[in-house]
Design an enzyme around this catalytic site. Structure first.
Site, short mmCIF file in Angstrom:
data_model
loop_
_atom_site.label_atom_id
_atom_site.label_comp_id
_atom_site.label_asym_id
_atom_site.label_seq_id
_atom_site.Cartn_x
_atom_site.Cartn_y
_atom_site.Cartn_z
N ARG A 83 3.22 17.95 8.42
CA ARG A 83 3.74 17.31 9.63
C ARG A 83 5.26 17.41 9.64
NH1 ARG A 83 4.53 11.13 11.11
NH2 ARG A 83 5.29 11.49 13.21
N HIS A 126 11.01 12.57 17.10
CA HIS A 126 11.16 11.66 15.96
C HIS A 126 12.62 11.18 15.97
CE1 HIS A 126 9.13 10.56 11.93
NE2 HIS A 126 10.23 9.85 11.99
N GLU A 173 6.44 6.50 16.48
CA GLU A 173 6.80 5.08 16.46
C GLU A 173 7.70 4.66 17.61
OE1 GLU A 173 8.39 4.13 12.62
OE2 GLU A 173 6.47 4.40 11.64
N ASN A 305 1.08 5.22 11.42
CA ASN A 305 1.86 5.20 10.19
C ASN A 305 1.59 3.86 9.52
OD1 ASN A 305 2.89 7.62 11.02
ND2 ASN A 305 4.91 6.83 11.57
N TYR A 307 2.06 1.48 6.35
CA TYR A 307 2.80 1.24 5.12
C TYR A 307 2.45 -0.10 4.47
CZ TYR A 307 5.86 5.23 6.05
OH TYR A 307 6.34 6.49 6.24
N GLU A 365 1.46 8.81 8.46
CA GLU A 365 2.41 8.53 7.37
C GLU A 365 1.84 7.42 6.51
OE1 GLU A 365 6.41 7.48 8.59
OE2 GLU A 365 6.46 9.08 10.08
C1 GBH Z 1 8.70 5.34 9.38
O1 GBH Z 1 9.28 4.18 9.83
C2 GBH Z 1 9.39 6.50 10.00
O2 GBH Z 1 8.54 7.21 10.87
C3 GBH Z 1 9.99 7.46 9.00
O3 GBH Z 1 10.90 8.29 9.64
C4 GBH Z 1 10.56 6.68 7.85
O4 GBH Z 1 11.28 7.50 6.96
C5 GBH Z 1 9.42 6.01 7.14
O5 GBH Z 1 8.63 5.27 8.00
C6 GBH Z 1 9.86 5.14 5.98
O6 GBH Z 1 10.59 4.05 6.43
O7 GBH Z 1 11.60 -4.16 9.15
O8 GBH Z 1 13.61 -5.30 9.83
O9 GBH Z 1 13.52 -4.25 7.67
C7 GBH Z 1 8.75 3.00 9.32
C8 GBH Z 1 9.08 1.82 10.22
C9 GBH Z 1 10.75 0.38 10.99
C10 GBH Z 1 10.28 0.48 8.69
C11 GBH Z 1 12.08 -0.25 10.70
C12 GBH Z 1 11.60 -0.15 8.38
C13 GBH Z 1 13.38 -1.52 9.11
C14 GBH Z 1 13.70 -2.78 9.82
N1 GBH Z 1 10.34 1.24 9.89
N2 GBH Z 1 12.04 -1.00 9.45
S1 GBH Z 1 13.07 -4.21 9.06
#
Ligand code: GBH
Length: 456
Positions: A83, A126, A173, A305, A307, A365
């Site tokens: 991807r 992105h 996202e 995605n 996590y 992801e």
């Molecule tokens: C994804 O974002 C992205 O698609 C990717 O580019 C990125 O590298 C990957 O995940 C890892 O982060 O929650 O207040 O601390 C994940 C979504 C949204 C997670 C913003 C982190 C930071 C703000 N992200 N969040 S907070």
């Protein structure tokens, strides 16, 4: 609202895909090479305090010049799917004309993937919007003109690459770049305004998505079931952690507020009632019959995605609207927002399959973060455990008959983690950003994938 699932969205029969995911801006570098225009992230990195370690992605992993060796790393790990995203300002100049040199670069990347026996999954957006589309007169996703601009960009990408790309994602996202970029201000372009104002951008993103999917279906997909287009949503499951009614309602509310506010429109053609109620009377959320029809069934698969998971408790409600207090579940990572909670993945898949029976889902992801200064950077046992636990859940989900069609690990290389700079590492390959040569060193998690994929 018609709550049956549109037939187009029930394509099924994808063979399960194991892949690895990345994004242009985070790895490519070469910020001004070969006629590339500026992006809002190039600008955002210049804002004092915007990036936690004060860095930028001008060089990043220099994937732009090193894609051959990095694609070879992905191939040698055993991934069959790759991807990636296209950088809009690399392929379209500020005067709106194609930038042939940038197009040639992606063409070479696609060739290299083909040679390596990997199938590309390409994300159109992105987050790196051309700066020329984020001005006082043309405020990016807040402007209705963005829809035609995105159409022109997508048309170019499809014309040049659709023959070699079986799987497309319109947006990565949207919640993150809309609310992070046009409300909270912690993402480019760093605009701070009310949620009510940002809803205008939600609307434009969804309408742009529907238009691009219609274009793809009529001119490029041509009913070929092996070709797919979808959207990718983030990232969190919400789970009631006590037996109270309040917690159950709160979790449901959060899932509708954060996920279904995007997935309901692209499946059913309209926002969830709860979302409309939260934003009572917002004209931005009022879709005409034509807009609803265009959105309805506008995905062949839903990208998720995944996590982490947040817990919702009886005493969670923090007052109005969507502001529920959450408790973090599971093992902490190098990023404050990310705890390892594998069980949440299958719970989220069950929730999705309850709401959208039979709809194909792809985990686009999933990955874990370790701190930049971790002395055990290369022996990343915590990441090994994270992947082990989550792939076990993936297998469990498939056994359970959930329509999960693919899984992409985030990510191959340590890279530019947006506002987190280089302090948060997600790679299965270590990159030494202090060394001008940017040496790559495989981590334990890379070797783990190699063994895992050999058996799969
Ligand atoms: C994804 O974002 C992205 O698609 C990717 O580019 C990125 O590298 C990957 O995940 C890892 O982060 O929650 O207040 O601390 C994940 C979504 C949204 C997670 C913003 C982190 C930071 C703000 N992200 N969040 S907070």
């Amino acid at each position: 609202l018609d709550r049956s699932i549109p037939v187009r969205a029930l394509t099924g029969k994808m063979t399960f895909q194991w892949g690895v995911a990345g994004a242009a801006y985070q790895i490519e570098g070469a910020h001004d090479a070969d006629g590339k225009a500026r992006s809002i992230w190039d600008d955002f990195c210049k804002v004092p305090g915007a990036i936690s370690d004060g860095t930028s992605a001008e060089v990043a992993c220099d994937f732009y010049h090193r894609y051959e060796e990095d694609i070879e790393l992905a191939r040698a790990a055993g991934f069959k799917h790759f991807r990636m995203s296209i950088s809009w300002p690399r392929v379209i100049r500020d005067d709106g004309q194609p930038n042939e040199a940038g197009i040639a670069y992606y063409s070479k990347v696609l060739d290299a993937l083909e040679k390596a026996g990997m199938e590309p999954c390409v994300t159109l957006y992105h987050w790196d919007l051309p700066s020329s589309l984020q001005t006082a007169e043309m405020p990016g996703w807040m402007s209705p003109q963005i829809i035609d601009k995105f159409m022109a960009y997508a048309t170019l990408c499809f014309e040049r690459f659709a023959g070699r790309v079986p799987m497309w994602i319109t947006f990565n996202e949207p919640a993150v770049f809309v609310f992070g970029g046009y409300q909270g201000g912690w993402n480019a372009p760093g605009v701070r305004q009310s949620v009510a104002e940002a809803l205008v951008a939600v609307r434009h993103v969804l309408l742009a998505h529907a238009k691009v999917v219609a274009l793809y279906r009529s001119r490029f997909q041509n009913g070929d079931k092996t070709k797919k287009i979808g959207i990718t949503l983030n990232t969190r499951h919400y789970k009631a952690v006590d037996a109270s009614d309040t917690a159950a309602k709160g979790a449901q509310h959060m899932l509708e507020d954060r996920i279904a506010c995007w997935s309901d429109p692209v499946v059913f053609g309209d926002f969830p009632e709860s979302f409309k109620a939260t934003h009572g009377g917002s004209t931005a959320l009022g879709l005409s019959k034509l807009e609803q029809e265009a959105l309805r069934g506008s995905i062949d698969f839903l990208g998720i995605n995944y996590y982490t998971t947040s817990g919702i408790q009886e005493d969670s409600p923090a007052g109005a609207g969507s502001a529920w207090k959450v408790v973090e579940l599971g093992e902490a990572s190098g990023a404050s927002w990310l705890h390892s909670y594998p069980q949440g993945l299958i719970e989220l898949l069950r929730w999705l399959s309850g709401r959208y029976p039979g709809l194909d889902v792809v985990i686009t992801e999933n990955g874990f973060c370790t701190p930049g200064d971790d002395p055990k950077a290369v022996e990343d046992d915590v990441r090994v455990r994270y992947y082990q636990d989550h792939t076990n859940i993936v297998k469990q989900a498939i056994d359970e008959g959930l329509p999960l069609r693919g899984y992409f690990a985030w990510t191959l290389l340590d890279n530019f983690e947006w506002a987190g700079g280089y302090e948060e590492r997600f790679g299965m390959v270590h990159v030494d950003f202090n060394d001008k040569m940017l040496p790559r060193t495989v981590k334990s998690s890379y070797r783990w994938w190699q063994q895992f994929l050999e058996k799969s």
